[in-house]
Design a protein around this motif. Structure first.
Motif, short mmCIF file in Angstrom:
data_model
loop_
_atom_site.label_atom_id
_atom_site.label_comp_id
_atom_site.label_asym_id
_atom_site.label_seq_id
_atom_site.Cartn_x
_atom_site.Cartn_y
_atom_site.Cartn_z
N MET A 1 -26.26 -57.53 44.75
CA MET A 1 -26.18 -56.16 44.33
C MET A 1 -27.57 -55.59 44.15
SD MET A 1 -23.18 -55.27 44.28
CE MET A 1 -21.76 -54.76 43.39
N GLY A 2 -27.75 -54.33 44.57
CA GLY A 2 -29.05 -53.68 44.45
C GLY A 2 -29.12 -52.85 43.20
N GLY A 5 -26.28 -51.34 40.56
CA GLY A 5 -25.06 -52.03 40.90
C GLY A 5 -24.56 -51.73 42.30
N THR A 6 -25.39 -51.12 43.12
CA THR A 6 -25.00 -50.75 44.47
C THR A 6 -25.79 -51.59 45.46
OG1 THR A 6 -24.61 -48.48 43.79
CG2 THR A 6 -24.86 -48.85 46.13
N GLY A 7 -25.08 -52.21 46.40
CA GLY A 7 -25.77 -52.96 47.45
C GLY A 7 -26.15 -52.02 48.58
N PHE A 8 -27.36 -52.16 49.08
CA PHE A 8 -27.84 -51.32 50.18
C PHE A 8 -28.06 -52.18 51.40
CE2 PHE A 8 -29.40 -48.92 46.40
CZ PHE A 8 -28.71 -47.75 46.63
N GLN A 9 -27.72 -51.66 52.55
CA GLN A 9 -27.94 -52.32 53.82
C GLN A 9 -29.42 -52.20 54.20
OE1 GLN A 9 -25.48 -54.03 55.44
NE2 GLN A 9 -24.31 -53.54 53.60
N GLU A 12 -30.50 -48.81 55.31
CA GLU A 12 -30.55 -47.86 54.20
C GLU A 12 -31.84 -48.04 53.40
OE1 GLU A 12 -25.84 -47.28 53.20
OE2 GLU A 12 -26.84 -49.11 52.48
N LEU A 13 -32.23 -49.28 53.19
CA LEU A 13 -33.50 -49.55 52.48
C LEU A 13 -34.69 -49.01 53.27
CD1 LEU A 13 -32.78 -53.17 51.26
CD2 LEU A 13 -32.82 -51.08 49.88
N ALA A 49 -27.44 -44.19 45.32
CA ALA A 49 -26.35 -44.89 44.64
C ALA A 49 -25.11 -44.02 44.52
CB ALA A 49 -26.81 -45.35 43.26
#
Length: 69
Positions: A1-2, A5-9, A12-13, A49
């Protein structure tokens, strides 16, 4: 998780990193501090997010602290 609390691909990063660099360049040189860059990044992450992926809207969120773009 980024962040938040949101995971970024990875893409996207990369997008958010580019937006951060572009937003920092727009600032007057005297305002291009580490603290300001950290704040810009926080604003970009916050908008991302919430689902924002448009680079222009992310940049606006960073520079104007628009949290509801």
């Amino acid at each position: 998780m980024g962040a938040f609390g949101t995971g970024f691909q990875p893409d996207e990063l990369k997008l958010m990193g580019s937006v951060l660099d572009e937003a920092a360049i727009i600032l007057p040189e005297a305002e291009r501090t580490s603290a300001m860059k950290t704040e810009l990044a926080r604003r970009i992450l916050s908008a991302a997010a919430k689902g924002e992926r448009d680079p222009n809207k992310l940049r606006i969120a960073a520079l104007l602290d628009e949290m509801d773009v």
